[in-house]
Design a protein around this motif. Structure first.
Motif, short mmCIF file in Angstrom:
data_model
loop_
_atom_site.label_atom_id
_atom_site.label_comp_id
_atom_site.label_asym_id
_atom_site.label_seq_id
_atom_site.Cartn_x
_atom_site.Cartn_y
_atom_site.Cartn_z
N UNK A 43 42.25 36.57 -4.40
CA UNK A 43 43.53 36.99 -3.83
C UNK A 43 43.41 38.35 -3.17
N UNK A 44 42.64 39.24 -3.78
CA UNK A 44 42.46 40.58 -3.23
C UNK A 44 41.77 40.52 -1.87
N UNK A 45 40.72 39.73 -1.80
CA UNK A 45 39.97 39.62 -0.55
C UNK A 45 40.82 38.97 0.54
N UNK A 46 41.59 37.95 0.16
CA UNK A 46 42.48 37.29 1.11
C UNK A 46 43.54 38.26 1.63
N UNK B 124 42.47 40.87 4.22
CA UNK B 124 42.37 40.34 5.57
C UNK B 124 43.74 40.30 6.25
N UNK B 125 44.79 40.12 5.45
CA UNK B 125 46.13 39.97 6.01
C UNK B 125 46.90 41.28 6.13
N UNK B 126 46.26 42.42 5.92
CA UNK B 126 46.98 43.69 5.95
C UNK B 126 47.49 44.04 7.34
N UNK B 127 46.90 43.48 8.37
CA UNK B 127 47.30 43.83 9.73
C UNK B 127 48.51 43.05 10.20
N UNK B 128 48.90 42.01 9.46
CA UNK B 128 50.06 41.21 9.84
C UNK B 128 51.31 41.81 9.22
N UNK B 129 51.88 42.79 9.86
CA UNK B 129 53.10 43.37 9.33
C UNK B 129 54.10 43.58 10.45
#
Length: 65
Positions: free
Chosen positions: A10-13, A16-21
């Motif tokens: 979950x952490x790795x996933x 990767x999604x931190x830029x979708x905000x």
């Protein structure tokens, strides 16, 4: 078919999604009326539709008649 060899944590996933905000919507001020509105959007002020400081439509009732 290609399948991952190991489960992605979950952490790795989530890394990767931190830029979708969502970003804040930019608000502009009309030079003619001083009314705040969203960029690239027409807005109503005292029965007139303004876009980029110019009147686009005189009133909503003129459209209906």
């Amino acid at each position: 078919m290609a399948h991952p060899k190991r489960k992605i944590s979950k952490t790795r996933r989530d890394k990767r999604r931190t830029h979708y905000k969502a970003s804040y919507q930019q608000i502009a001020t009309d030079p003619t009326t001083g009314e705040s509105h969203l960029y690239h959007r027409a807005h109503w002020h005292e029965g007139k539709l303004y876009y980029r400081g110019q009147i686009v439509l005189e009133s909503a009732s003129a459209i209906e008649a």
